[in-house]
Design a protein around this motif. Structure first.
Motif, PDB file in Angstrom:
ATOM      1  N   TYR A 212     -45.338 -38.803   7.794  1.00  0.00           N
ATOM      2  CA  TYR A 212     -43.849 -37.811   7.338  1.00  0.00           C
ATOM      3  C   TYR A 212     -42.680 -37.089   8.592  1.00  0.00           C
ATOM      4  O   TYR A 212     -43.554 -37.044   9.584  1.00  0.00           O
ATOM      5  N   TYR A 213     -41.543 -36.937   7.891  1.00  0.00           N
ATOM      6  CA  TYR A 213     -41.152 -36.336   9.076  1.00  0.00           C
ATOM      7  C   TYR A 213     -40.458 -34.875   8.933  1.00  0.00           C
ATOM      8  O   TYR A 213     -40.223 -35.769   6.865  1.00  0.00           O
ATOM      9  N   CYS A 214     -40.289 -33.597   9.065  1.00  0.00           N
ATOM     10  CA  CYS A 214     -40.394 -32.710   8.573  1.00  0.00           C
ATOM     11  C   CYS A 214     -38.377 -32.293   8.937  1.00  0.00           C
ATOM     12  O   CYS A 214     -38.820 -32.429   9.904  1.00  0.00           O
ATOM     13  N   HIS A 215     -37.610 -32.533   8.067  1.00  0.00           N
ATOM     14  CA  HIS A 215     -36.292 -31.447   9.003  1.00  0.00           C
ATOM     15  C   HIS A 215     -36.392 -30.034   8.646  1.00  0.00           C
ATOM     16  O   HIS A 215     -35.134 -30.334   8.738  1.00  0.00           O
ATOM     17  N   CYS A 216     -36.737 -29.381   8.120  1.00  0.00           N
ATOM     18  CA  CYS A 216     -36.906 -28.033   8.283  1.00  0.00           C
ATOM     19  C   CYS A 216     -36.688 -27.196   9.354  1.00  0.00           C
ATOM     20  O   CYS A 216     -36.441 -27.819  10.681  1.00  0.00           O
ATOM     21  N   SER A 217     -36.023 -26.236   9.423  1.00  0.00           N
ATOM     22  CA  SER A 217     -34.649 -25.778  10.522  1.00  0.00           C
ATOM     23  C   SER A 217     -35.594 -25.345  11.666  1.00  0.00           C
ATOM     24  O   SER A 217     -35.795 -25.532  12.974  1.00  0.00           O
ATOM     25  N   ASP A 218     -37.019 -24.843  11.142  1.00  0.00           N
ATOM     26  CA  ASP A 218     -38.602 -23.831  11.751  1.00  0.00           C
ATOM     27  C   ASP A 218     -38.802 -25.044  12.699  1.00  0.00           C
ATOM     28  O   ASP A 218     -38.840 -25.061  13.626  1.00  0.00           O
ATOM     29  N   CYS A 219     -38.656 -26.656  11.951  1.00  0.00           N
ATOM     30  CA  CYS A 219     -39.523 -27.180  12.106  1.00  0.00           C
ATOM     31  C   CYS A 219     -38.437 -27.556  13.507  1.00  0.00           C
ATOM     32  O   CYS A 219     -38.519 -28.230  14.750  1.00  0.00           O
ATOM     33  N   ARG A 220     -37.841 -28.451  13.398  1.00  0.00           N
ATOM     34  CA  ARG A 220     -36.330 -28.059  14.189  1.00  0.00           C
ATOM     35  C   ARG A 220     -36.141 -27.473  15.282  1.00  0.00           C
ATOM     36  O   ARG A 220     -36.025 -28.214  16.429  1.00  0.00           O
ATOM     37  N   VAL A 221     -36.428 -25.983  14.900  1.00  0.00           N
ATOM     38  CA  VAL A 221     -35.725 -25.281  16.624  1.00  0.00           C
ATOM     39  C   VAL A 221     -37.114 -24.690  17.137  1.00  0.00           C
ATOM     40  O   VAL A 221     -37.408 -24.838  18.122  1.00  0.00           O
ATOM     41  N   TYR A 222     -38.771 -24.884  16.535  1.00  0.00           N
ATOM     42  CA  TYR A 222     -39.716 -24.857  17.054  1.00  0.00           C
ATOM     43  C   TYR A 222     -40.106 -25.721  17.822  1.00  0.00           C
ATOM     44  O   TYR A 222     -40.693 -26.157  19.236  1.00  0.00           O
ATOM     45  N   GLY A 223     -40.057 -26.935  17.238  1.00  0.00           N
ATOM     46  CA  GLY A 223     -40.188 -28.129  18.131  1.00  0.00           C
ATOM     47  C   GLY A 223     -39.294 -28.922  19.002  1.00  0.00           C
ATOM     48  O   GLY A 223     -38.900 -30.228  19.313  1.00  0.00           O
ATOM     49  N   GLY A 224     -37.651 -28.262  19.278  1.00  0.00           N
ATOM     50  CA  GLY A 224     -36.945 -28.660  20.450  1.00  0.00           C
ATOM     51  C   GLY A 224     -35.955 -29.655  19.730  1.00  0.00           C
ATOM     52  O   GLY A 224     -35.759 -31.013  20.243  1.00  0.00           O
ATOM     53  N   ALA A 225     -36.464 -31.068  18.405  1.00  0.00           N
ATOM     54  CA  ALA A 225     -36.008 -32.062  18.187  1.00  0.00           C
ATOM     55  C   ALA A 225     -35.528 -31.877  17.098  1.00  0.00           C
ATOM     56  O   ALA A 225     -35.295 -31.072  15.883  1.00  0.00           O
ATOM     57  N   ALA A 226     -34.981 -33.389  16.373  1.00  0.00           N
ATOM     58  CA  ALA A 226     -34.554 -33.218  15.143  1.00  0.00           C
ATOM     59  C   ALA A 226     -35.598 -32.969  13.607  1.00  0.00           C
ATOM     60  O   ALA A 226     -34.549 -32.771  12.701  1.00  0.00           O
TER      61      ALA A 226
END
Length: 143
Positions: free
Chosen positions: A26-40
């Motif tokens: 899966y892809y997770c689009h939550c803001s935590d995953c986006r910011v922590y990973g530095g990706a979309a």
């Protein structure tokens, strides 16, 4: 179908392996995953904790997510490469980061979660089963 997954961090100090039949890619689009990973989004495969073998020193950082669950992010103690996430404090499953796989071609995304947070330009190449927030309803086995 059972597959063998292996991977590790950027510097190679952390390695993992798991034999799994998981179809929960899966892809997770939550803001935590986006910011922590530095990706979309966060791209991952859910695997059973009991099947996962890890060598090397991991550091763990926890945060309460928008869902209200506490999520642990596990990274290499040496290079800080993010390798996996899990529920906290007693994980029965881990989400190994697809980008850390030795063979990233084994990642076959079928789902995306937290689509309500997805940025407009982060659209999957092929249609996926999406959930506005976390996973809902009956899902494929992750063991």
């Amino acid at each position: 179908m059972t597959i063998d997954l292996a991977g590790g961090c950027l510097c190679g100090a952390v390695r993992y392996s798991v034999r799994t039949g998981s179809r929960l890619h899966y892809y997770c689009h939550c803001s935590d995953c986006r910011v922590y990973g530095g990706a979309a989004y966060h791209a991952a495969i859910v695997v059973a904790a009991s099947a996962l073998s890890v060598s090397g020193a991991l550091t763990t950082w926890t945060k309460t997510a928008d869902s209200g669950r506490t999520v642990a992010r596990h990274a290499c103690e040496r290079c800080s490469g993010h390798v996996m996430t899990s529920p906290w404090p007693d994980p029965e499953r881990y989400s190994v980061k697809a980008g850390t796989l030795d063979d990233p071609g084994l990642f076959r995304p079928a789902f995306e979660i937290w689509t309500r947070s997805r940025v407009d330009w982060a659209i999957a190449a092929e249609p996926l089963t999406g959930f506005a927030e976390g996973f809902e309803g009956p899902l494929p086995a992750w063991e």
